[in-house]
Design a protein around this motif. Sequence first.
Motif, PDB file in Angstrom:
ATOM      1  N   GLU A  31      -0.713   5.694 -10.019  1.00  0.00           N
ATOM      2  CA  GLU A  31      -0.038   4.490 -10.498  1.00  0.00           C
ATOM      3  C   GLU A  31       1.196   4.859 -11.321  1.00  0.00           C
ATOM      4  O   GLU A  31       1.239   5.886 -11.994  1.00  0.00           O
ATOM      5  CB  GLU A  31      -1.001   3.641 -11.331  1.00  0.00           C
ATOM      6  CG  GLU A  31      -2.190   3.143 -10.531  1.00  0.00           C
ATOM      7  CD  GLU A  31      -3.104   2.206 -11.320  1.00  0.00           C
ATOM      8  OE1 GLU A  31      -2.773   1.907 -12.492  1.00  0.00           O
ATOM      9  OE2 GLU A  31      -4.129   1.778 -10.764  1.00  0.00           O
ATOM     10  N   TYR A  41      -1.498  -3.469 -10.020  1.00  0.00           N
ATOM     11  CA  TYR A  41      -2.264  -2.467  -9.280  1.00  0.00           C
ATOM     12  C   TYR A  41      -3.703  -2.946  -9.109  1.00  0.00           C
ATOM     13  O   TYR A  41      -4.293  -3.539 -10.024  1.00  0.00           O
ATOM     14  CB  TYR A  41      -2.262  -1.126 -10.017  1.00  0.00           C
ATOM     15  CG  TYR A  41      -1.072  -0.257  -9.705  1.00  0.00           C
ATOM     16  CD1 TYR A  41      -0.961   0.379  -8.472  1.00  0.00           C
ATOM     17  CD2 TYR A  41      -0.063  -0.052 -10.645  1.00  0.00           C
ATOM     18  CE1 TYR A  41       0.127   1.199  -8.182  1.00  0.00           C
ATOM     19  CE2 TYR A  41       1.024   0.764 -10.368  1.00  0.00           C
ATOM     20  CZ  TYR A  41       1.115   1.391  -9.131  1.00  0.00           C
ATOM     21  OH  TYR A  41       2.195   2.186  -8.842  1.00  0.00           O
ATOM     22  N   THR A  42      -4.267  -2.682  -7.964  1.00  0.00           N
ATOM     23  CA  THR A  42      -5.647  -3.034  -7.688  1.00  0.00           C
ATOM     24  C   THR A  42      -6.192  -2.079  -6.634  1.00  0.00           C
ATOM     25  O   THR A  42      -5.508  -1.133  -6.232  1.00  0.00           O
ATOM     26  CB  THR A  42      -5.751  -4.500  -7.217  1.00  0.00           C
ATOM     27  OG1 THR A  42      -7.137  -4.867  -7.118  1.00  0.00           O
ATOM     28  CG2 THR A  42      -5.077  -4.702  -5.864  1.00  0.00           C
ATOM     29  N   ASN A  43      -7.423  -2.313  -6.183  1.00  0.00           N
ATOM     30  CA  ASN A  43      -7.997  -1.449  -5.150  1.00  0.00           C
ATOM     31  C   ASN A  43      -7.736  -2.014  -3.761  1.00  0.00           C
ATOM     32  O   ASN A  43      -7.295  -3.159  -3.611  1.00  0.00           O
ATOM     33  CB  ASN A  43      -9.496  -1.248  -5.389  1.00  0.00           C
ATOM     34  CG  ASN A  43     -10.247  -2.567  -5.497  1.00  0.00           C
ATOM     35  OD1 ASN A  43     -10.006  -3.492  -4.732  1.00  0.00           O
ATOM     36  ND2 ASN A  43     -11.161  -2.662  -6.451  1.00  0.00           N
ATOM     37  N   LEU A  44      -8.019  -1.207  -2.752  1.00  0.00           N
ATOM     38  CA  LEU A  44      -7.747  -1.641  -1.380  1.00  0.00           C
ATOM     39  C   LEU A  44      -8.615  -2.827  -0.978  1.00  0.00           C
ATOM     40  O   LEU A  44      -8.150  -3.715  -0.257  1.00  0.00           O
ATOM     41  CB  LEU A  44      -7.969  -0.478  -0.408  1.00  0.00           C
ATOM     42  CG  LEU A  44      -6.864   0.580  -0.366  1.00  0.00           C
ATOM     43  CD1 LEU A  44      -7.278   1.729   0.536  1.00  0.00           C
ATOM     44  CD2 LEU A  44      -5.539  -0.023   0.096  1.00  0.00           C
ATOM     45  N   ASP A  45      -9.843  -2.863  -1.438  1.00  0.00           N
ATOM     46  CA  ASP A  45     -10.712  -3.991  -1.088  1.00  0.00           C
ATOM     47  C   ASP A  45     -10.101  -5.316  -1.517  1.00  0.00           C
ATOM     48  O   ASP A  45     -10.153  -6.311  -0.784  1.00  0.00           O
ATOM     49  CB  ASP A  45     -12.093  -3.828  -1.736  1.00  0.00           C
ATOM     50  CG  ASP A  45     -12.945  -2.771  -1.048  1.00  0.00           C
ATOM     51  OD1 ASP A  45     -12.603  -2.393   0.095  1.00  0.00           O
ATOM     52  OD2 ASP A  45     -13.933  -2.318  -1.649  1.00  0.00           O
ATOM     53  N   THR A  46      -9.509  -5.332  -2.697  1.00  0.00           N
ATOM     54  CA  THR A  46      -8.868  -6.561  -3.186  1.00  0.00           C
ATOM     55  C   THR A  46      -7.658  -6.915  -2.344  1.00  0.00           C
ATOM     56  O   THR A  46      -7.422  -8.088  -2.021  1.00  0.00           O
ATOM     57  CB  THR A  46      -8.465  -6.401  -4.668  1.00  0.00           C
ATOM     58  OG1 THR A  46      -9.639  -6.152  -5.447  1.00  0.00           O
ATOM     59  CG2 THR A  46      -7.767  -7.651  -5.184  1.00  0.00           C
ATOM     60  N   THR A  59     -11.739  -2.560   8.242  1.00  0.00           N
ATOM     61  CA  THR A  59     -10.861  -3.114   7.204  1.00  0.00           C
ATOM     62  C   THR A  59     -10.225  -4.420   7.653  1.00  0.00           C
ATOM     63  O   THR A  59     -10.001  -5.315   6.833  1.00  0.00           O
ATOM     64  CB  THR A  59      -9.788  -2.091   6.814  1.00  0.00           C
ATOM     65  OG1 THR A  59      -9.069  -1.665   7.988  1.00  0.00           O
ATOM     66  CG2 THR A  59     -10.417  -0.879   6.147  1.00  0.00           C
ATOM     67  N   VAL A  87       0.855  -1.184   0.000  1.00  0.00           N
ATOM     68  CA  VAL A  87       0.000   0.000   0.000  1.00  0.00           C
ATOM     69  C   VAL A  87       0.892   1.235   0.000  1.00  0.00           C
ATOM     70  O   VAL A  87       1.554   1.529   0.993  1.00  0.00           O
ATOM     71  CB  VAL A  87      -0.944  -0.001   1.215  1.00  0.00           C
ATOM     72  CG1 VAL A  87      -1.820   1.247   1.212  1.00  0.00           C
ATOM     73  CG2 VAL A  87      -1.807  -1.258   1.221  1.00  0.00           C
ATOM     74  N   PHE A 103      -1.292  -0.814  -4.358  1.00  0.00           N
ATOM     75  CA  PHE A 103      -2.298   0.245  -4.388  1.00  0.00           C
ATOM     76  C   PHE A 103      -1.622   1.581  -4.180  1.00  0.00           C
ATOM     77  O   PHE A 103      -0.770   1.746  -3.290  1.00  0.00           O
ATOM     78  CB  PHE A 103      -3.359   0.062  -3.297  1.00  0.00           C
ATOM     79  CG  PHE A 103      -4.262   1.270  -3.189  1.00  0.00           C
ATOM     80  CD1 PHE A 103      -5.303   1.453  -4.080  1.00  0.00           C
ATOM     81  CD2 PHE A 103      -4.025   2.252  -2.226  1.00  0.00           C
ATOM     82  CE1 PHE A 103      -6.113   2.590  -4.007  1.00  0.00           C
ATOM     83  CE2 PHE A 103      -4.831   3.397  -2.153  1.00  0.00           C
ATOM     84  CZ  PHE A 103      -5.876   3.552  -3.047  1.00  0.00           C
ATOM     85  N   ASP A 104      -2.023   2.540  -4.992  1.00  0.00           N
ATOM     86  CA  ASP A 104      -1.610   3.932  -4.821  1.00  0.00           C
ATOM     87  C   ASP A 104      -2.539   4.787  -5.668  1.00  0.00           C
ATOM     88  O   ASP A 104      -2.923   4.368  -6.775  1.00  0.00           O
ATOM     89  CB  ASP A 104      -0.159   4.137  -5.267  1.00  0.00           C
ATOM     90  CG  ASP A 104       0.431   5.440  -4.750  1.00  0.00           C
ATOM     91  OD1 ASP A 104       1.279   5.391  -3.840  1.00  0.00           O
ATOM     92  OD2 ASP A 104       0.029   6.513  -5.252  1.00  0.00           O
ATOM     93  N   PRO A 105      -2.938   5.956  -5.183  1.00  0.00           N
ATOM     94  CA  PRO A 105      -3.788   6.830  -6.001  1.00  0.00           C
ATOM     95  C   PRO A 105      -3.125   7.232  -7.315  1.00  0.00           C
ATOM     96  O   PRO A 105      -3.818   7.562  -8.280  1.00  0.00           O
ATOM     97  CB  PRO A 105      -4.011   8.057  -5.102  1.00  0.00           C
ATOM     98  CG  PRO A 105      -3.770   7.574  -3.711  1.00  0.00           C
ATOM     99  CD  PRO A 105      -2.709   6.519  -3.836  1.00  0.00           C
TER     100      PRO A 105
END
Length: 331
Positions: free
Chosen positions: A180, A190-195, A221, A153, A176-178
Amino acid sequence: MEMTKLRIAVFNMRPDEEEFFSIYGEQYHTELSVTNEPPTLCNLSVTEGCQAVSVITTPIGRELLDAWKAQGIQTISTRTVGYDHIDLAYAKEIGITVSNVSYTPHTVAEYTVMAMLMTIRKMKTILLRYQVQDYSLSQVRGRELGNMTVGVVGTGKIGEMVIRNLSGFGCRIFAFDPYEKESVKAFAQYTNLDTIWKECDMITFHTPALESTYHMVREETLNQMKQGVILINMARGAIMDTDALIKALESGKVAAAALDVIENEGKIYYKDYKYAVTGNHDMALLSTMPNVLMTPHTAFFTDEAVSDMIQYSIESCVAELKNEENPRRIL
């Protein structure tokens, strides 16, 4: 203003910093007013005749900023990457510029991978047992990093270097990073935080302390994460809700953690408390857990990093006082 007239007040100077302050103070033609004390209203004499201040993690609030402004301080450089200990809004209001520093990303990135390996191989327990001649194998069987899915993250300089280092182990890496970066995509997806919460066996954090990252790890979380997830925090203590983390460790939701930072560490770390009470109950509890590896905010601490931090702090002060471009200015 001639460079030879620039004078910088240096607070919290450690013995290991002396050599580098001497080198870079001379290189940048500055005069340094130095103390090993933290900045307070009681040692304003250190800043007399100075135009700039170099600090570390001591809180810098309104009263101190007002006092420094009255003495002619124009700029503050913190010899740290983080700057949440400085009241930035008020500094801006009274016209004091603030800058931070960077340092080689290898130092924290290498420390992170070391902490990961020590955690999954249960080195805390192994080393403690060895000291009392307990060489049994009970409860010390570890895991292999190459068979794990790791979430990173934050993919700034340090996060990216962690990913590059991890790529050699053969593990699956999510990031993840806003913002990329193409250079990261060669090694991680890259993916989202939920993943990341749902898919990763281990998650490491490399984000600054911002409103958006405050208590990123919390009950909500943690509940989304895998049973037995391993958490690594070499970034900022505020990223994790300590109470929620402790409960998750006690329940087994979090199998292990490596923490170089923790909430409310500021008054404790870098001091000797071996004959004193720290007053940080969470830290005391976490340190007793065999599956929690704690270190006192030392992931950055290498020869190369300390040199960088001091050079960039002095360099920033000089640039500000000479009205030159300063890429490290925060405001």
